[in-house]
Design an enzyme around this catalytic site. Sequence first.
Site, PDB file in Angstrom:
ATOM      1  N   GLY A  72      10.982  12.541  12.759  1.00  0.00           N
ATOM      2  CA  GLY A  72      11.174  12.476  14.334  1.00  0.00           C
ATOM      3  C   GLY A  72      10.805  11.006  14.657  1.00  0.00           C
ATOM      4  O   GLY A  72      10.350  10.147  13.666  1.00  0.00           O
ATOM      5  N   TYR A 146       5.257  11.193  23.704  1.00  0.00           N
ATOM      6  CA  TYR A 146       5.264  11.491  22.361  1.00  0.00           C
ATOM      7  C   TYR A 146       4.328  12.920  22.195  1.00  0.00           C
ATOM      8  O   TYR A 146       4.753  13.757  21.622  1.00  0.00           O
ATOM      9  CB  TYR A 146       4.556  10.334  21.536  1.00  0.00           C
ATOM     10  CG  TYR A 146       4.062  10.683  20.014  1.00  0.00           C
ATOM     11  CD1 TYR A 146       5.317  10.982  19.192  1.00  0.00           C
ATOM     12  CD2 TYR A 146       2.830  11.017  19.508  1.00  0.00           C
ATOM     13  CE1 TYR A 146       5.074  11.341  17.734  1.00  0.00           C
ATOM     14  CE2 TYR A 146       2.692  11.343  18.290  1.00  0.00           C
ATOM     15  CZ  TYR A 146       3.869  11.423  17.416  1.00  0.00           C
ATOM     16  OH  TYR A 146       3.573  11.749  15.914  1.00  0.00           O
ATOM     17  N   SER A 175      -5.267  10.200  11.915  1.00  0.00           N
ATOM     18  CA  SER A 175      -4.819   9.031  11.516  1.00  0.00           C
ATOM     19  C   SER A 175      -4.626   8.881   9.749  1.00  0.00           C
ATOM     20  O   SER A 175      -5.853   8.596   9.373  1.00  0.00           O
ATOM     21  CB  SER A 175      -5.833   7.705  11.928  1.00  0.00           C
ATOM     22  OG  SER A 175      -5.011   6.357  11.559  1.00  0.00           O
ATOM     23  N   ARG A 187     -12.451   3.484  15.909  1.00  0.00           N
ATOM     24  CA  ARG A 187     -11.773   4.745  16.197  1.00  0.00           C
ATOM     25  C   ARG A 187     -11.438   5.433  14.965  1.00  0.00           C
ATOM     26  O   ARG A 187     -11.627   6.979  14.921  1.00  0.00           O
ATOM     27  CB  ARG A 187     -10.502   4.646  17.281  1.00  0.00           C
ATOM     28  CG  ARG A 187      -9.983   5.829  17.520  1.00  0.00           C
ATOM     29  CD  ARG A 187      -9.045   5.943  18.712  1.00  0.00           C
ATOM     30  NE  ARG A 187      -8.382   6.944  19.069  1.00  0.00           N
ATOM     31  CZ  ARG A 187      -7.032   7.272  18.694  1.00  0.00           C
ATOM     32  NH1 ARG A 187      -6.471   6.399  17.744  1.00  0.00           N
ATOM     33  NH2 ARG A 187      -6.595   8.356  19.009  1.00  0.00           N
TER      34      ARG A 187
END
Length: 246
Positions: A72, A146, A175, A187
Amino acid sequence: MILPKLLITGHSGLIGKTLWRGLADSFELYGVDICLSEQTGNVFRADISNQEQINAVFERIPALAYVVHLAGDPRADADWQSVLVNNIAGTRNLYEAARAHGVKRVVFASSNHVTGAYEGFPRHLHTQENPALITTQHPIRPDGYYGVSKAAGEAIARMYYEVHGLESICLRIGSVLKDDDPARDARSQSIWLSHRDLVQLVKKSLLAEVRFAIYYGVSNNRKRFWDISDAMAEIGYQPEDDASTR
């Protein structure tokens, strides 16, 4: 020993390559990706937004048991038309092909962006010392198209389970970094999913007795703000890594 057959869509991306290496000893692997220049061996070129193309891939893999669906548009800032075609329609096409060809289970790569708005605008949750954990029981709060497309993918997975009995585990992945080093920014210290934790989580999602579930995909980071207690209790996920110790 005969290994169960596993198709990885989007197998040539970062997560796909990581899983290909990590799962090769447990499954007979097949791959499909739109980015391939040629088809060789167990890998095929197809566009998941084209039902005929993805059906043709499934027809070439008899007795396919499992699918890991990664394909995707992966861009967090992707535009509506792209996610509509590639992520929403593409995911529906994948599930329809899996249903039609008797696949037992799909592991769907959802995203933390399904609940990304909990982090605020701009993102600041990772700056808090002891933030309340976001669980899969919290209402969805997508932070863009998204995230909406991944929420739609979770809904498609649920519908195919309820209506057709096609099992699914949806993973809201954090992540995954090419260099597997979360020290790059603050982050990442909260949302990092290490390569080995990724492989463990996906493998256990494929083989667990749980027939449908949604879990967050993140390592056991001290500063994480997603709850993984359900994945630990229900499928035996035991993350080995913590960004704060790297």
